[in-house]
Design a protein around this motif. Structure first.
Motif, PDB file in Angstrom:
ATOM      1  N   ASN A 108     -13.339 -14.953  36.027  1.00  0.00           N
ATOM      2  CA  ASN A 108     -12.014 -15.485  36.121  1.00  0.00           C
ATOM      3  C   ASN A 108     -11.522 -16.599  34.917  1.00  0.00           C
ATOM      4  N   PRO A 109     -10.851 -16.401  33.703  1.00  0.00           N
ATOM      5  CA  PRO A 109      -9.499 -14.774  34.630  1.00  0.00           C
ATOM      6  C   PRO A 109     -10.720 -13.714  33.419  1.00  0.00           C
ATOM      7  N   PRO A 110     -10.258 -12.476  34.030  1.00  0.00           N
ATOM      8  CA  PRO A 110     -11.237 -11.455  34.221  1.00  0.00           C
ATOM      9  C   PRO A 110     -10.613 -10.880  32.248  1.00  0.00           C
ATOM     10  N   LEU A 111     -11.890 -10.291  32.130  1.00  0.00           N
ATOM     11  CA  LEU A 111     -11.664  -9.696  30.719  1.00  0.00           C
ATOM     12  C   LEU A 111     -11.734  -8.067  29.832  1.00  0.00           C
ATOM     13  N   PHE A 112     -10.792  -7.279  30.204  1.00  0.00           N
ATOM     14  CA  PHE A 112     -10.750  -5.918  29.563  1.00  0.00           C
ATOM     15  C   PHE A 112     -10.566  -5.632  28.357  1.00  0.00           C
ATOM     16  N   TYR A 113     -12.310  -5.403  28.405  1.00  0.00           N
ATOM     17  CA  TYR A 113     -11.940  -5.204  26.375  1.00  0.00           C
ATOM     18  C   TYR A 113     -11.681  -3.093  26.762  1.00  0.00           C
ATOM     19  N   TRP A 114     -12.031  -2.618  27.473  1.00  0.00           N
ATOM     20  CA  TRP A 114     -12.210  -1.079  27.901  1.00  0.00           C
ATOM     21  C   TRP A 114     -10.164  -0.772  27.382  1.00  0.00           C
ATOM     22  N   GLN A 115     -10.339   0.460  26.656  1.00  0.00           N
ATOM     23  CA  GLN A 115      -8.637   0.769  26.485  1.00  0.00           C
ATOM     24  C   GLN A 115      -8.886   2.259  27.217  1.00  0.00           C
ATOM     25  N   PRO A 116      -8.263   2.466  27.141  1.00  0.00           N
ATOM     26  CA  PRO A 116      -7.948   4.355  27.783  1.00  0.00           C
ATOM     27  C   PRO A 116      -8.720   5.186  26.915  1.00  0.00           C
ATOM     28  N   ALA A 117      -9.198   4.872  25.573  1.00  0.00           N
ATOM     29  CA  ALA A 117      -9.400   5.642  24.496  1.00  0.00           C
ATOM     30  C   ALA A 117     -10.843   5.474  24.781  1.00  0.00           C
ATOM     31  N   THR A 118     -11.121   3.906  24.711  1.00  0.00           N
ATOM     32  CA  THR A 118     -12.695   3.962  25.068  1.00  0.00           C
ATOM     33  C   THR A 118     -13.546   4.643  26.164  1.00  0.00           C
ATOM     34  N   LEU A 119     -12.055   4.817  27.450  1.00  0.00           N
ATOM     35  CA  LEU A 119     -13.167   5.258  29.082  1.00  0.00           C
ATOM     36  C   LEU A 119     -13.131   7.082  27.758  1.00  0.00           C
ATOM     37  N   THR A 120     -12.618   7.504  27.874  1.00  0.00           N
ATOM     38  CA  THR A 120     -12.484   9.410  27.161  1.00  0.00           C
ATOM     39  C   THR A 120     -14.234   9.587  26.434  1.00  0.00           C
ATOM     40  N   ILE A 121     -14.370   8.023  25.423  1.00  0.00           N
ATOM     41  CA  ILE A 121     -15.480   8.490  24.755  1.00  0.00           C
ATOM     42  C   ILE A 121     -16.430   8.062  25.936  1.00  0.00           C
ATOM     43  N   MET A 122     -16.275   7.321  25.936  1.00  0.00           N
ATOM     44  CA  MET A 122     -18.020   6.999  27.279  1.00  0.00           C
ATOM     45  C   MET A 122     -18.540   8.085  27.765  1.00  0.00           C
ATOM     46  N   GLN A 123     -16.926   9.047  28.876  1.00  0.00           N
ATOM     47  CA  GLN A 123     -17.349  10.172  29.268  1.00  0.00           C
ATOM     48  C   GLN A 123     -18.209  11.843  28.213  1.00  0.00           C
ATOM     49  N   ALA A 124     -17.010  11.086  27.117  1.00  0.00           N
ATOM     50  CA  ALA A 124     -17.926  12.683  26.141  1.00  0.00           C
ATOM     51  C   ALA A 124     -18.899  12.556  26.386  1.00  0.00           C
ATOM     52  N   VAL A 125     -19.281  11.065  25.654  1.00  0.00           N
ATOM     53  CA  VAL A 125     -20.433  10.805  24.897  1.00  0.00           C
ATOM     54  C   VAL A 125     -21.364  11.339  26.350  1.00  0.00           C
ATOM     55  N   ARG A 126     -21.567  11.078  27.394  1.00  0.00           N
ATOM     56  CA  ARG A 126     -22.512  11.423  28.493  1.00  0.00           C
ATOM     57  C   ARG A 126     -21.968  13.115  28.661  1.00  0.00           C
ATOM     58  N   GLU A 127     -21.019  13.563  28.742  1.00  0.00           N
ATOM     59  CA  GLU A 127     -21.298  14.965  28.542  1.00  0.00           C
ATOM     60  C   GLU A 127     -22.286  15.495  27.583  1.00  0.00           C
ATOM     61  N   TRP A 128     -21.348  15.334  26.141  1.00  0.00           N
ATOM     62  CA  TRP A 128     -22.571  15.881  25.061  1.00  0.00           C
ATOM     63  C   TRP A 128     -23.917  15.303  25.491  1.00  0.00           C
ATOM     64  N   ARG A 129     -24.188  13.862  25.730  1.00  0.00           N
ATOM     65  CA  ARG A 129     -25.925  13.886  25.809  1.00  0.00           C
ATOM     66  C   ARG A 129     -26.372  15.228  27.327  1.00  0.00           C
ATOM     67  N   ALA A 130     -25.426  15.260  28.524  1.00  0.00           N
ATOM     68  CA  ALA A 130     -25.885  16.539  29.465  1.00  0.00           C
ATOM     69  C   ALA A 130     -25.907  17.749  28.969  1.00  0.00           C
ATOM     70  N   SER A 131     -25.016  18.116  27.992  1.00  0.00           N
ATOM     71  CA  SER A 131     -25.592  18.957  27.197  1.00  0.00           C
ATOM     72  C   SER A 131     -26.949  19.497  26.170  1.00  0.00           C
ATOM     73  N   GLY A 132     -27.345  18.140  25.639  1.00  0.00           N
ATOM     74  CA  GLY A 132     -28.159  18.190  24.875  1.00  0.00           C
ATOM     75  C   GLY A 132     -28.027  17.530  23.779  1.00  0.00           C
ATOM     76  N   LEU A 133     -27.008  16.436  23.561  1.00  0.00           N
ATOM     77  CA  LEU A 133     -27.712  16.342  21.590  1.00  0.00           C
ATOM     78  C   LEU A 133     -27.567  14.839  22.345  1.00  0.00           C
ATOM     79  N   PRO A 134     -28.845  14.034  21.707  1.00  0.00           N
ATOM     80  CA  PRO A 134     -28.755  12.311  21.794  1.00  0.00           C
ATOM     81  C   PRO A 134     -27.563  11.814  21.074  1.00  0.00           C
ATOM     82  N   VAL A 135     -27.382  11.415  22.424  1.00  0.00           N
ATOM     83  CA  VAL A 135     -26.215  10.278  22.203  1.00  0.00           C
ATOM     84  C   VAL A 135     -26.177   9.467  23.183  1.00  0.00           C
ATOM     85  N   CYS A 136     -25.725   7.969  23.228  1.00  0.00           N
ATOM     86  CA  CYS A 136     -25.477   7.448  24.024  1.00  0.00           C
ATOM     87  C   CYS A 136     -24.003   6.476  23.915  1.00  0.00           C
TER      88      CYS A 136
END
Lengths: 374, 374
Positions: free
Chosen positions: B257-285
């Protein structure tokens, strides 16, 4: 027993203090209480017909049947409804099978959960058709057994689901009627994709987050702040606690094992825009359910403007708007398709649009045409 | 005392178990321990010169001076450094003013916090120039007083900052040398915008989140899991705990309080891509600091591929990559601009690119040219 039939309708609802996690999954006793508002004009209508009791040697012939939006449902969907109907059979002392025919007047792509309105309408219709005369509290408890949030679609207006100490006192009550505070929910639909993890599974994951216990422990404070903000019509206080609570639920989701990410990039863009609009004086706040769509709560007088703003945001596919809805209601109308929707406040307008640009006028036109309060 | 001068360098670091919130803001005693990796090749070089002690009637003439990246700094920036130097003066029993000249070899737009490497290099140079002979633990404690995370840029490789019971035992130690596990950090820079809320202010807000206490209480478990994953080079376990911990910090930020939002839309897009890349076998986090840029941790052998993938993501303005860096180091080189960067592992390559498309080859070329391990 002759065939008995009843039709009931119940509104969808949007929670401001969220339900996430059960302390008893079978009875759907929630980890914390919740507060919501019914969504006028967005409802499920369900007809239940109990067949005459027939006893055969082959019990498999005695299955319930279920049709949703003109599609016969079998498998897990039917099984969940049958389990729910078993509870009604137990209460009514009957063994009949039931025919359930249900319709939502909002599209499945509307970004609005249908399980709340569906199980509320089913509880109303099934119990009435079985000859049960249940109080509102008993109906709310029964609806809760089908889907937790359904208990909040039984009473009207602004509703609080008391976590309770057990099955007997875990039900929802109205804390203010629809006319108490003319709010509107403008739903910015950013994705039509079916959600990756359903609510029932999600609730089961809540306890795997290291943050869930803290979220639950803090819930009485948030319930108190939200209830007071609603009762005193204090939008600024309401906005602060509703956004915090939505963020808390999503943070538990994002830190559960496995993590659940419901936000999409467009979700985040809209959240940020809503905070900026509020900072510049517009009475708006966001709340987000287990999906990517953003419910933007505003005063009804600002709903047109907010819907237009949302419709022009990048990634927004559709905007729906609803005003505060009334209580669920039952009607003995076995043979007609017409249903009066008085109880659900048809003037809680329903406006939708497709496309991504230049759609504001279309939204405004539809809102004006359907909104009785304009 | 004659003029005494020393130059030191220290790497930036990226935390896997994050530091967020202090139990003593003045001493920068953290609410929880943290674990990080030094970023080889991304360093601050700082020269401190203590002036001969002069006593005048006008103390304002005795101010320290500060130059960062060739720009004279005054105001709050100088004041923070002077407060830090007061501690060195106290330890050394001197009253001299200091001239501080500092340079980062990574751009301020790199998405990498410079306060850790800056205060680590300052602690090394200022104490050495003052004639103090401090142990690594004492240097780490001293650096901590300037910026909490700076204490982790004193030891080399993989580092754990023990929360400790007080000033005396709250410092960082190396848990594994750089060569233990060849990881790389590919930083996807999605915004050059200066962050809205600085870390010092952010730490002060941590306690206003209803989730911070739970995050802190669970920290020993996460530290243990992360330490074990690093020691056993278990990428899958490492990825799970690093992403959880990053999510936990951001959820506390988003619910303060107040809330701090550091993520931007592109941040979220990359986070999701990283999870998908890892699920497909690439060692990333992923792991994300108090800003929108995404640090994608991978094995050094995959860094080229990961940097190329990131460079082609929407919203990515630049990608930097660094391998595991060594300890901070001090050098008595008052009169030269040349500094050996052996301690910071210059082969911990540094690759950067600007633009948004077709930049993969440029990244790969630079990576190959600068990476000693290729």
């Amino acid at each position: 027993m002759p065939d008995r039939s009843a039709t009931a309708i119940a509104c969808a609802n949007i929670a401001f203090i969220k339900y996430w996690g059960n302390r008893d999954a079978r009875l759907r006793l929630p980890s914390n209480g919740s507060i919501s508002m019914n969504l006028g004009g967005l409802f499920t209508r369900t007809r239940v017909t109990w067949a005459e009791l027939r006893v055969t040697s082959n019990e498999s012939q005695e299955q319930d049947s279920l049709v949703i939006n003109n599609k016969p449902i079998t498998g897990a969907g039917l099984s969940r409804v049958s389990t729910f109907l078993d509870e009604v059979r137990r209460m009514a002392g009957i063994k009949s099978r039931a025919e359930v025919v249900s319709e939502n007047n909002f599209p499945s792509s509307a970004g609005i959960a249908s399980s709340a309105s569906a199980f509320a309408a089913l509880a109303l219709a099934a119990s009435a058709a079985a000859g049960l005369e249940l109080s509102q509290a008993e109906l709310s408890r029964l609806a809760r057994r089908g889907s937790g949030s359904a208990c909040r679609s039984i009473p009207g207006g602004f509703v609080e689901w008391q976590a309770g100490t057990g099955d007997a006192d875990s039900y929802a009550v109205s804390i203010a009627p629809p006319e108490h505070w003319p709010l509107a929910d403008c739903v910015a639909v950013v994705s039509h994709a079916h959600k990756a993890t359903g609510s029932t599974e999600g609730h089961a994951l809540a306890a795997t987050s290291p943050l869930q216990a803290a979220r639950v422990a803090d819930a009485p404070r948030r319930l108190d702040l939200c209830r007071r903000a609603i009762l005193s019509r204090d939008f600024e206080a309401f906005a602060g606690i509703a956004e915090l609570d939505s963020n808390l639920m999503h943070t538990v989701m994002m830190t559960s094992n496995p993590p659940l990410f419901y936000w999409q990039p467009a979700t985040l863009t809209i959240m940020q825009a809503v905070r900026e609009w509020r900072a510049s004086g517009l009475p708006v706040c966001y709340t987000i359910d287990a999906g990517p769509n953003v419910h933007v709560i505003t005063e009804a007088a600002e709903a047109e403007r907010v819907a237009a703003l949302l419709a022009n945001m990048p990634g927004v596919q559709k905007v729906l708007a609803a005003q505060v809805g009334g209580a669920g209601a039952v009607q003995f109308l076995p043979s007609t398709k017409r249903v009066t929707v008085q109880a659900c406040h048809p003037e809680g307008a329903f406006c939708a649009t497709e496309g991504s640009q230049g759609q504001s006028e279309e939204i405004l036109r539809r809102w004006k045409n359907t909104s009785g309060s304009e």
